[in-house]
Design a protein around this motif. Structure first.
Motif, PDB file in Angstrom:
ATOM      1  N   ALA A 143       0.810  -1.225   0.000  1.00 46.10           N
ATOM      2  CA  ALA A 143       0.000   0.000   0.000  1.00 46.10           C
ATOM      3  C   ALA A 143       0.839   1.269   0.000  1.00 46.10           C
ATOM      4  O   ALA A 143       0.320   2.361  -0.281  1.00 46.10           O
ATOM      5  CB  ALA A 143      -0.921   0.004   1.224  1.00 46.10           C
ATOM      6  N   CYS A 161      -4.349   4.916  -1.036  1.00 46.11           N
ATOM      7  CA  CYS A 161      -3.980   4.537   0.337  1.00 46.11           C
ATOM      8  C   CYS A 161      -3.252   5.672   1.055  1.00 46.11           C
ATOM      9  O   CYS A 161      -3.453   5.902   2.252  1.00 46.11           O
ATOM     10  CB  CYS A 161      -3.107   3.286   0.313  1.00 46.11           C
ATOM     11  SG  CYS A 161      -3.934   1.823  -0.361  1.00 46.11           S
ATOM     12  N   TRP A 216      -4.039   0.638   9.127  1.00 40.68           N
ATOM     13  CA  TRP A 216      -3.439  -0.379   8.260  1.00 40.68           C
ATOM     14  C   TRP A 216      -2.865  -1.541   9.059  1.00 40.68           C
ATOM     15  O   TRP A 216      -3.127  -2.693   8.774  1.00 40.68           O
ATOM     16  CB  TRP A 216      -2.323   0.257   7.405  1.00 40.68           C
ATOM     17  CG  TRP A 216      -2.883   1.023   6.266  1.00 40.68           C
ATOM     18  CD1 TRP A 216      -3.106   2.362   6.205  1.00 40.68           C
ATOM     19  CD2 TRP A 216      -3.362   0.490   5.027  1.00 40.68           C
ATOM     20  NE1 TRP A 216      -3.669   2.700   5.006  1.00 40.68           N
ATOM     21  CE2 TRP A 216      -3.842   1.578   4.266  1.00 40.68           C
ATOM     22  CE3 TRP A 216      -3.426  -0.789   4.488  1.00 40.68           C
ATOM     23  CZ2 TRP A 216      -4.376   1.401   2.990  1.00 40.68           C
ATOM     24  CZ3 TRP A 216      -3.954  -0.955   3.216  1.00 40.68           C
ATOM     25  CH2 TRP A 216      -4.426   0.129   2.492  1.00 40.68           C
TER      26      TRP A 216
END
Length: 977
Positions: free
Chosen positions: A81, A87, A108
């Motif tokens: 990501a 993201c 995350w």
């Protein structure tokens, strides 16, 4: 962790292994306020899977060693990501939320947050994990949706039996309404974009609207702001040369929709001119947005707009189609938290409470001075902007995100900036959208003797999957599938279910027409495909560049019309088929389909290019090529196809040609393209043969009289790789900041015939779960791991793909060969019963009925597109599957995949990050090459073009001549007159 074994089913991989043996699939994801677990499986295994699934919430093991591996898997996902623009923006919004707000959590997760930091603080991670589980997983906080072919009473009995033992007593789910809005508001943030684009995101914080779902006031606003028709915000931005795209609304995720806030965002993709226009970077487009919002606000809420949305919602729900099963139950389960029980199935299409006051209240929160305003700008010119702003403004903060490590700027939106955003931009073009001419009025069904009143009960059918969202080869199962639906002698006798067989209505120079009247779905929908083949596209890189520019300019010219059609349930898509021509898809409600098709081909033949449109589109296409394959995994896939196809052109060469193009070049190309053309058409759905023929003839007549014979069309080709050699091509990752390397290892089989495809498909079925379990779960090589059959330009092959931030491709290649060697022994020792389980799962998948008309149409179109005209191949494969033995599969595996094979044809693609370049092995035949076959030669492909010229090609498998009697129904003699 809940997937990794329970007290009743203690084996770590038991759940996934059971699913794989029964044609199943599973996954899970966590959002801001909920976690969702879901699966789909063959009908006869639903009971067994539910029992295993229920144990997730009763007695999971959460073993220590399993936990440590899963932490590493999460860390690998986090590394993937790091170089993703979406993201990064999401992380910036979380990091800059109010101190102490739930949004400010690091959502995350990585090795540092999940293991290193807790351990340094003296915490035992597994104890914390179990504590979290016990304090959150309680029956009254859960919702369950089950879709099956059994009677509802039976499904309910199963659920009560299996889930009644789930612990309860923690009380209802937590609510975060008291947390308030997450962002301070009145702030502008700037960060660098990975893909070299300029995108400004304007966010408005609104109160929670989840209990007002039947009003859909926010949909009223998003419909207008995100509209792309005449007079829209996007049209005005395009006319100014400032933007190429606008998306508006509240995203369907709990980050944007939850108990403390609804976040309404407007994303605008800016041009270079749009970035620098107006009072500050990107703010001219934002000015125009606020002007548009003021226009809507001043006009007061318009009932006719809401009525049109209601009509569209009712129409799409009334004629909704089957969805992917797992997606559907996932949507229902999450909806059970929000909707009244009687609305769960219809909520997304429900407009039954017009509330103009609520619309106006929300619009009053969307002003430059609104408390909840936030602006985020992602741009490739971040460094230049940073230097300029730090010199000009004393209050600019330059900080670094602690988790992702990117720099960002924070600027307060002061009164001066508010005044600038409130000022009129000078565009008088914005207005309310026009009444929609594509709204269907006739919903009759053309299938003889059938009508919508006789159609199957769709009371449990969900929102139609739609042409935008459906994917070929979806894994969802139709729960009424019966693997004995087709006669066991069908393959031997040549019988294919009629539903899979189109009729050949017309075959004349320049035009071939296929048709199938839908008798299964019984909906007023039709899918039409057109393939336009022209020698103009067969040439060098310049032809590629011209084809892509022509298609992009056509899409731009059609955008306003296509958007109106899309709102009304009609989809239009165009795409270049490489050097083989142009593909046009028009599908949706049948009633006004012909109007949209006529408009598409009218635009194509009366092509005009305005200078500003050309500039905007040219910049967009160039950026697309510059950003192509920024992700290492996509780069590896592209390189494999480039090497295998002797006719393909490298993106860099196309990009060079694009930079030279002028409007007159494209205009000249359009003339050349139409001067010699063959059109192949498929009409499938609610159109009779006569209507289909008229539709196709009308479209062909619009394209002029230039004729290309079907036999003169160019066909794709595939290189034939040498036996016994290990070919290696290495390339550096395009993004120097990318930490992930990627590998795609391809093993070439033979020409795409039924038996070859079946044997490769069985290998895919057998290896999918152990490959994931060994390479991803146990060895932790990377987060994304795949093994699958590849049909490349008429040749069957098999490929393993994997991306990793931890290991270089050379090491991963060795582990893939090690897996292949070990699995060959597993296959040899596999009990007959287990092999039969896999065969049955594969048969079930091949006989899966299409979820909807569009999916069935795509299955029918593929044989036309590849010019082979072998329809119903899935059913032919089933008959071959019933003949295939375990020894047949072993022999195929031993020849094509085994590291000990002397006939193996292998091509390895390594896309290597900067951090891995030195560690990645040079192909000198030592162990680091990845070879485990000591007798095999390793050749590095350094010059792709020279390699392609040196290799033989497989013979073409296309069928350009008309083959009457080859399986389809030939009605040309009846209808050509």
């Amino acid at each position: 962790m809940l997937f990794m074994g329970s007290t009743k089913y203690p084996d770590e991989n038991e759940y996934e292994a059971y699913l794989t043996k029964h044609g199943g699939f599973s996954n899970a994801y966590t959002e801001s306020e909920h976690t969702v677990f879901h699966f789909d499986v063959d009908p006869d295994a639903l009971h067994g899977t539910l029992d295993r699934f229920a144990m997730f919430f009763v007695s999971p093991l959460c073993l220590e060693d399993s936990m440590e591996r899963e932490v590493m898997a999460v860390d690998s996902e986090f590394v993937e990501a790091l170089q993703d623009d979406e993201c990064r923006l999401n992380q910036l919004m979380c990091h800059t939320a109010r101190p102490g707000h739930m949004y400010q959590k690091f959502t995350w997760g990585n090795k540092a947050s999940l293991m290193d930091i807790p351990q340094e603080s003296g915490l035992h991670v597994r104890d914390e994990l179990l504590k979290f589980y016990k304090s959150n997983y309680s029956a009254e906080r859960m919702r369950l949706a089950v879709l099956g072919g059994e009677p509802l009473d039976t499904l309910e009995e199963w659920v009560r039996t299996m889930f009644s033992v789930v612990p309860s007593g923690l009380g209802p789910e937590q609510n975060f309404a008291s947390a308030g809005f997450p962002f301070e508001g009145q702030m502008l943030y700037l960060l660098a974009s990975v893909k070299g684009l300029h995108r400004v995101t304007v966010s408005f914080q609104l109160p929670c609207l989840e209990k007002l779902y039947h009003k859909k006031a926010e949909d009223y606003i998003s419909h207008l702001v995100g509209h792309e028709g005449p007079g829209s915000l996007l049209s005005a931005l395009k006319s100014m040369g400032w933007a190429t795209g606008v998306a508006a609304g509240i995203e369907d995720s709990s980050f944007s929709m939850n108990s403390c806030v609804y976040i309404f965002t407007v994303d605008m993709t800016l041009t270079e001119a749009g970035l620098t226009a107006g009072p500050g970077y990107g703010l001219a487009a934002v000015q125009l947005l606020f002007q548009y919002l003021k226009m809507i606000r001043d006009a007061k809420a318009q009932r006719w707009v809401y009525n049109e949305l209601r009509a569209i919602g009712e129409m799409k729900f009334r004629f909704s189609e089957e969805e992917d099963a797992a997606s559907y139950v996932t949507k229902l389960a999450t909806g059970l938290f929000i909707y009244e029980p009687q609305h769960v199935l219809v909520a997304s299409r429900l407009y039954d409470d017009w509330d103009p006051g609520l619309v106006e209240d929300l619009l009053n929160m969307m002003t430059p001075s609104a408390e909840g305003l936030r602006i985020d700008l992602q741009t490739k010119h971040f460094q230049q902007m940073k230097e300029k702003l730090l010199k000009e403004k004393a209050d600019v903060l330059c900080e670094t995100d602690p988790w992702f490590g990117f720099e960002y700027l924070a600027v307060a939106i002061d009164e001066k900036m508010q005044e600038a955003l409130s000022s009129v931009s000078g565009s008088e073009a914005i207005q309310f959208p026009p009444k929609n001419p594509y709204m269907a009025e006739d919903f009759s069904v053309k299938a003889k003797g059938l009508s919508t009143t006789q159609a199957p009960d769709r009371s449990t059918a969900g929102d139609e999957q739609g042409q935008n969202g459906a994917e070929k080869g979806a894994t969802g199962k139709n729960m009424s599938t019966d693997i004995d639906d087709v006669p066991r002698d069908a393959g031997d006798s040549g019988i294919v279910p009629e539903a899979m067989m189109p009729e050949l209505l017309l075959d004349e120079p320049g035009l071939r027409v296929w048709h199938k009247l839908d008798t299964i779905h019984l909906l007023p929908r039709t899918s039409t495909y057109f393939r336009l083949s022209s020698p103009a596209t067969y040439g060098p890189p310049r032809a590629y560049a011209l084809t892509h520019m022509m298609v992009a300019l056509l899409e731009d010219a059609l955008n306003e019309e296509a958007y109106l059609a899309d709102v009304a349930g009609l989809y239009c898509g165009l795409g270049p088929e490489g050097r083989l021509g142009v593909e046009v898809l028009v599908s949706g409600f049948s009633d006004k389909l012909h109007l949209l098709i006529h408009r598409v081909f009218e635009t194509m033949t009366n092509f005009k290019i305005e200078a500003k449109s050309f500039s905007n589109v040219h910049e967009m296409v160039v950026r697309k090529y510059q950003n192509a394959h920024v992700k290492s995994a996509k780069h590896a896939h592209y390189l494999r196809l480039l090497i295998l196809s002797p006719l393909s052109v490298q993106n860099g060469e196309i990009l060079q040609e694009l930079s030279k193009l002028q409007p007159q070049d494209v205009m000249g190309f359009v003339t050349e393209f139409l001067s010699k053309i063959h059109v192949e058409v498929l009409v499938h759905g609610n159109h009779t043969a006569e209507e289909a023929l008229a539709l196709a003839r009308n479209a062909r007549s619009q394209l002029g009289t230039g004729i290309l014979e079907a036999k003169d069309r160019e066909a794709t080709q595939c290189l034939k790789l040498p036996e016994g050699k290990l070919l290696l091509h290495r390339a550096r990752a395009k993004n120097l900041e990318e930490q992930n390397s990627a590998i795609e290892v391809y093993f070439q089989g033979n020409i795409d015939e039924v038996r070859e495809r079946v044997l490769a498909g069985m290998v895919e079925q057998l290896t999918a779960e152990p490959c994931f379990n060994i390479l991803r779960t146990k060895e932790q090589l990377g987060y994304s791991v795949n093994s699958q059959i590849k049909a490349t330009h008429g040749v069957v092959g098999f490929a393993f793909s994997l991306s990793s931030g931890k290991y270089p491709p050379s090491y991963i290649e060795k582990r893939i060969d090690s897996f292949l060697e070990a699995f060959e022994k597993e296959l040899d020792a596999m009990p007959a019963e287990e092999f039969e389980h896999h065969r049955t799962a594969f048969i079930s998948e091949q006989l899966r009925k299409a979820n909807n008309l569009w999916e069935e149409s795509s299955w029918m179109w593929e044989p036309v597109l590849n010019q082979r005209y072998v329809f119903g191949s899935r059913f032919r494969e089933v008959q071959e599957l019933r003949k295939v033995t375990k020894r047949d599969v072993q022999d195929w595996y031993a020849r094509h995949l085994s590291p000990h094979s002397k006939q193996r044809r292998k091509l390895a693609i390594h896309v290597v990050s900067v951090s891995h370049w030195e560690a990645d092995a040079s192909p000198d035949g030592d162990d680091d090459s990845g070879a485990t076959n000591a007798d095999a030669e390793v050749d590095e492909v350094t010059d792709v073009e020279a390699f392609r010229q040196s290799m033989p090609v497989f013979p073409s498998v296309v069928c350009n001549a008309r083959l009457a009697g080859s399986g389809w129904i030939d009605r040309t003699s009846q209808l050509t007159s």
